[in-house]
Design a protein around this motif. Structure first.
Motif, PDB file in Angstrom:
ATOM      1  N   ALA A  12     -17.552   5.101   6.383  1.00  0.00           N
ATOM      2  CA  ALA A  12     -16.974   3.774   6.568  1.00  0.00           C
ATOM      3  C   ALA A  12     -16.644   3.132   5.231  1.00  0.00           C
ATOM      4  O   ALA A  12     -15.588   2.505   5.068  1.00  0.00           O
ATOM      5  CB  ALA A  12     -17.940   2.896   7.363  1.00  0.00           C
ATOM      6  N   VAL A  13     -17.528   3.291   4.264  1.00  0.00           N
ATOM      7  CA  VAL A  13     -17.283   2.739   2.928  1.00  0.00           C
ATOM      8  C   VAL A  13     -16.059   3.380   2.301  1.00  0.00           C
ATOM      9  O   VAL A  13     -15.208   2.710   1.689  1.00  0.00           O
ATOM     10  CB  VAL A  13     -18.520   2.935   2.041  1.00  0.00           C
ATOM     11  N   ALA A  14     -15.936   4.707   2.441  1.00  0.00           N
ATOM     12  CA  ALA A  14     -14.790   5.417   1.872  1.00  0.00           C
ATOM     13  C   ALA A  14     -13.490   4.957   2.522  1.00  0.00           C
ATOM     14  O   ALA A  14     -12.481   4.759   1.839  1.00  0.00           O
ATOM     15  CB  ALA A  14     -14.972   6.919   2.039  1.00  0.00           C
ATOM     16  N   SER A  15     -13.507   4.784   3.847  1.00  0.00           N
ATOM     17  CA  SER A  15     -12.308   4.330   4.553  1.00  0.00           C
ATOM     18  C   SER A  15     -11.903   2.938   4.103  1.00  0.00           C
ATOM     19  O   SER A  15     -10.719   2.654   3.892  1.00  0.00           O
ATOM     20  CB  SER A  15     -12.550   4.336   6.067  1.00  0.00           C
ATOM     21  N   ALA A  16     -12.900   2.067   3.942  1.00  0.00           N
ATOM     22  CA  ALA A  16     -12.616   0.711   3.482  1.00  0.00           C
ATOM     23  C   ALA A  16     -12.040   0.726   2.066  1.00  0.00           C
ATOM     24  O   ALA A  16     -11.114  -0.019   1.750  1.00  0.00           O
ATOM     25  CB  ALA A  16     -13.876  -0.140   3.537  1.00  0.00           C
ATOM     26  N   ALA A  17     -12.586   1.593   1.209  1.00  0.00           N
ATOM     27  CA  ALA A  17     -12.098   1.683  -0.163  1.00  0.00           C
ATOM     28  C   ALA A  17     -10.655   2.164  -0.198  1.00  0.00           C
ATOM     29  O   ALA A  17      -9.830   1.654  -0.965  1.00  0.00           O
ATOM     30  CB  ALA A  17     -12.991   2.625  -0.972  1.00  0.00           C
ATOM     31  N   VAL A  18     -10.323   3.152   0.652  1.00  0.00           N
ATOM     32  CA  VAL A  18      -8.949   3.654   0.717  1.00  0.00           C
ATOM     33  C   VAL A  18      -8.013   2.560   1.211  1.00  0.00           C
ATOM     34  O   VAL A  18      -6.910   2.365   0.674  1.00  0.00           O
ATOM     35  CB  VAL A  18      -8.866   4.892   1.624  1.00  0.00           C
ATOM     36  N   ALA A  19      -8.448   1.823   2.236  1.00  0.00           N
ATOM     37  CA  ALA A  19      -7.616   0.749   2.777  1.00  0.00           C
ATOM     38  C   ALA A  19      -7.363  -0.332   1.737  1.00  0.00           C
ATOM     39  O   ALA A  19      -6.238  -0.833   1.592  1.00  0.00           O
ATOM     40  CB  ALA A  19      -8.282   0.149   4.011  1.00  0.00           C
ATOM     41  N   LEU A  20      -8.408  -0.689   0.984  1.00  0.00           N
ATOM     42  CA  LEU A  20      -8.241  -1.703  -0.065  1.00  0.00           C
ATOM     43  C   LEU A  20      -7.317  -1.215  -1.169  1.00  0.00           C
ATOM     44  O   LEU A  20      -6.504  -1.972  -1.706  1.00  0.00           O
ATOM     45  CB  LEU A  20      -9.607  -2.081  -0.635  1.00  0.00           C
ATOM     46  N   ALA A  21      -7.445   0.053  -1.530  1.00  0.00           N
ATOM     47  CA  ALA A  21      -6.591   0.614  -2.568  1.00  0.00           C
ATOM     48  C   ALA A  21      -5.132   0.615  -2.133  1.00  0.00           C
ATOM     49  O   ALA A  21      -4.235   0.259  -2.905  1.00  0.00           O
ATOM     50  CB  ALA A  21      -7.052   2.030  -2.913  1.00  0.00           C
ATOM     51  N   LEU A  22      -4.872   1.012  -0.881  1.00  0.00           N
ATOM     52  CA  LEU A  22      -3.502   0.997  -0.369  1.00  0.00           C
ATOM     53  C   LEU A  22      -2.937  -0.414  -0.350  1.00  0.00           C
ATOM     54  O   LEU A  22      -1.783  -0.628  -0.709  1.00  0.00           O
ATOM     55  CB  LEU A  22      -3.468   1.605   1.039  1.00  0.00           C
ATOM     56  N   HIS A  23      -3.767  -1.353   0.066  1.00  0.00           N
ATOM     57  CA  HIS A  23      -3.306  -2.744   0.106  1.00  0.00           C
ATOM     58  C   HIS A  23      -2.988  -3.251  -1.298  1.00  0.00           C
ATOM     59  O   HIS A  23      -1.944  -3.872  -1.523  1.00  0.00           O
ATOM     60  CB  HIS A  23      -4.376  -3.628   0.745  1.00  0.00           C
ATOM     61  N   GLY A  24      -3.892  -2.973  -2.252  1.00  0.00           N
ATOM     62  CA  GLY A  24      -3.713  -3.487  -3.605  1.00  0.00           C
ATOM     63  C   GLY A  24      -2.568  -2.830  -4.353  1.00  0.00           C
ATOM     64  O   GLY A  24      -1.865  -3.488  -5.113  1.00  0.00           O
ATOM     65  N   LEU A  25      -2.350  -1.530  -4.126  1.00  0.00           N
ATOM     66  CA  LEU A  25      -1.356  -0.788  -4.896  1.00  0.00           C
ATOM     67  C   LEU A  25       0.024  -0.774  -4.252  1.00  0.00           C
ATOM     68  O   LEU A  25       1.040  -0.682  -4.950  1.00  0.00           O
ATOM     69  CB  LEU A  25      -1.825   0.656  -5.108  1.00  0.00           C
ATOM     70  N   ILE A  26       0.097  -0.857  -2.929  1.00  0.00           N
ATOM     71  CA  ILE A  26       1.368  -0.688  -2.233  1.00  0.00           C
ATOM     72  C   ILE A  26       1.755  -1.925  -1.420  1.00  0.00           C
ATOM     73  O   ILE A  26       2.822  -2.520  -1.634  1.00  0.00           O
ATOM     74  CB  ILE A  26       1.322   0.553  -1.316  1.00  0.00           C
ATOM     75  N   LEU A  27       0.909  -2.320  -0.506  1.00  0.00           N
ATOM     76  CA  LEU A  27       1.283  -3.377   0.433  1.00  0.00           C
ATOM     77  C   LEU A  27       1.356  -4.749  -0.231  1.00  0.00           C
ATOM     78  O   LEU A  27       2.326  -5.480  -0.048  1.00  0.00           O
ATOM     79  CB  LEU A  27       0.295  -3.408   1.612  1.00  0.00           C
ATOM     80  N   ARG A  28       0.326  -5.112  -1.004  1.00  0.00           N
ATOM     81  CA  ARG A  28       0.278  -6.455  -1.584  1.00  0.00           C
ATOM     82  C   ARG A  28       1.425  -6.719  -2.551  1.00  0.00           C
ATOM     83  O   ARG A  28       2.068  -7.777  -2.467  1.00  0.00           O
ATOM     84  CB  ARG A  28      -1.071  -6.683  -2.268  1.00  0.00           C
ATOM     85  N   PRO A  29       1.744  -5.812  -3.495  1.00  0.00           N
ATOM     86  CA  PRO A  29       2.882  -6.085  -4.374  1.00  0.00           C
ATOM     87  C   PRO A  29       4.183  -6.283  -3.617  1.00  0.00           C
ATOM     88  O   PRO A  29       4.998  -7.147  -3.976  1.00  0.00           O
ATOM     89  CB  PRO A  29       2.935  -4.837  -5.267  1.00  0.00           C
ATOM     90  N   ARG A  30       4.409  -5.515  -2.557  1.00  0.00           N
ATOM     91  CA  ARG A  30       5.629  -5.682  -1.768  1.00  0.00           C
ATOM     92  C   ARG A  30       5.615  -7.002  -1.007  1.00  0.00           C
ATOM     93  O   ARG A  30       6.650  -7.665  -0.888  1.00  0.00           O
ATOM     94  CB  ARG A  30       5.782  -4.510  -0.798  1.00  0.00           C
ATOM     95  N   MET A  31       4.465  -7.366  -0.511  1.00  0.00           N
ATOM     96  CA  MET A  31       4.353  -8.613   0.233  1.00  0.00           C
ATOM     97  C   MET A  31       4.621  -9.815  -0.661  1.00  0.00           C
ATOM     98  O   MET A  31       5.303 -10.768  -0.260  1.00  0.00           O
ATOM     99  CB  MET A  31       2.951  -8.714   0.850  1.00  0.00           C
ATOM    100  N   LEU A  32       4.110  -9.776  -1.894  1.00  0.00           N
ATOM    101  CA  LEU A  32       4.251 -10.911  -2.805  1.00  0.00           C
ATOM    102  C   LEU A  32       5.632 -10.998  -3.438  1.00  0.00           C
ATOM    103  O   LEU A  32       5.964 -12.028  -4.047  1.00  0.00           O
ATOM    104  CB  LEU A  32       3.186 -10.827  -3.904  1.00  0.00           C
ATOM    105  N   THR A  33       6.451  -9.953  -3.320  1.00  0.00           N
ATOM    106  CA  THR A  33       7.806  -9.973  -3.887  1.00  0.00           C
ATOM    107  C   THR A  33       8.846  -9.629  -2.824  1.00  0.00           C
ATOM    108  O   THR A  33       9.912  -9.104  -3.137  1.00  0.00           O
ATOM    109  CB  THR A  33       7.927  -8.986  -5.062  1.00  0.00           C
TER     110      THR A  33
END
Length: 224
Positions: A12-33
């Protein structure tokens, strides 16, 4: 059973870490721009100087099928006690539909004017910068957790607060308008407001801003 439970935690910790990494590296930058070019996202805009040391920012953009002279009246009449915000009205306009036309009595706008941000006017945006048909920057200064506004120019800020600007910048492009929306925010204490930015305010702004873009385009097409 114990072995299964023992492996569930790390998985569960690993899955959460992967999800956070995807959000921070891919989803969030696109969302903010969203919708903005690299040049638009990298540029400075009027109002940026109002929030020194900003801890959060976004630059979103769209192209509207009308010149700035026709887009501006829709922006000039924004406000809960005026034309609304052209977004999800049940969330940010008390359920009252935003205006579907230009209302002359809502066209008067001046620097320092307050625009109600919630029904009843208990909180508001202040018109910080106003250049007709070019720039409209709204400022919000809010105490936490009460949600009450405060004056940032008289005395030190509260121990817990959010100060932000919401800037609308219009540029002619062909027969239309490039509308770039820049937000900047500064808040304290960051140990609490930082996670709130990531989990709530940034996704909420994305949802509301893209809806506003959609509705402004629809109104321009309908009135063309």
């Amino acid at each position: 059973m114990r072995a299964h439970l023992a492996t569930l935690g790390p998985a569960a910790v690993a899955s959460a870490a992967v999800a956070l990494a995807l959000h921070g590296l891919i989803l969030r930058p696109r969302m903010l721009t969203w919708g903005a070019t690299r040049d638009e996202a990298a540029r400075s805009y009027p109002g940026d100087e109002l929030i020194p040391g900003a801890g959060s920012s976004s630059t979103m953009a769209t192209t509207l099928p009308a010149p700035p002279s026709r887009v501006w009246p829709w922006l000039a009449q924004m406000g809960c006690d005026r034309g609304g915000w052209y977004s999800w009205d049940r969330l940010d306009n008390g359920g009252r539909p935003s205006a579907n036309g230009i209302v002359p009595q809502w066209q008067s706008l001046e620097q320092g004017q307050r625009l109600a941000s919630v029904p009843g006017g208990r909180a508001w945006f202040t018109v910080a910068i106003l250049v007709p048909e070019r720039t409209l920057v709204l400022r919000d200064d809010t105490r936490l957790p009460s949600g009450r506004p405060f004056d940032p120019f008289h005395g030190p800020p509260p121990r817990a607060f959010i100060s932000s600007v919401w800037g609308f910048h219009l540029e002619p492009v062909g027969t239309g308008t490039r509308l770039v929306v820049r937000t900047l925010g500064r808040s304290r204490p960051r140990v609490l407001t930082g996670p709130m930015d990531l989990m709530f305010w940034e996704p909420a702004h994305f949802i509301m801003q893209t809806r506003q873009f959609h509705n402004l385009r629809a109104r321009q097409r309908r009135t063309a």
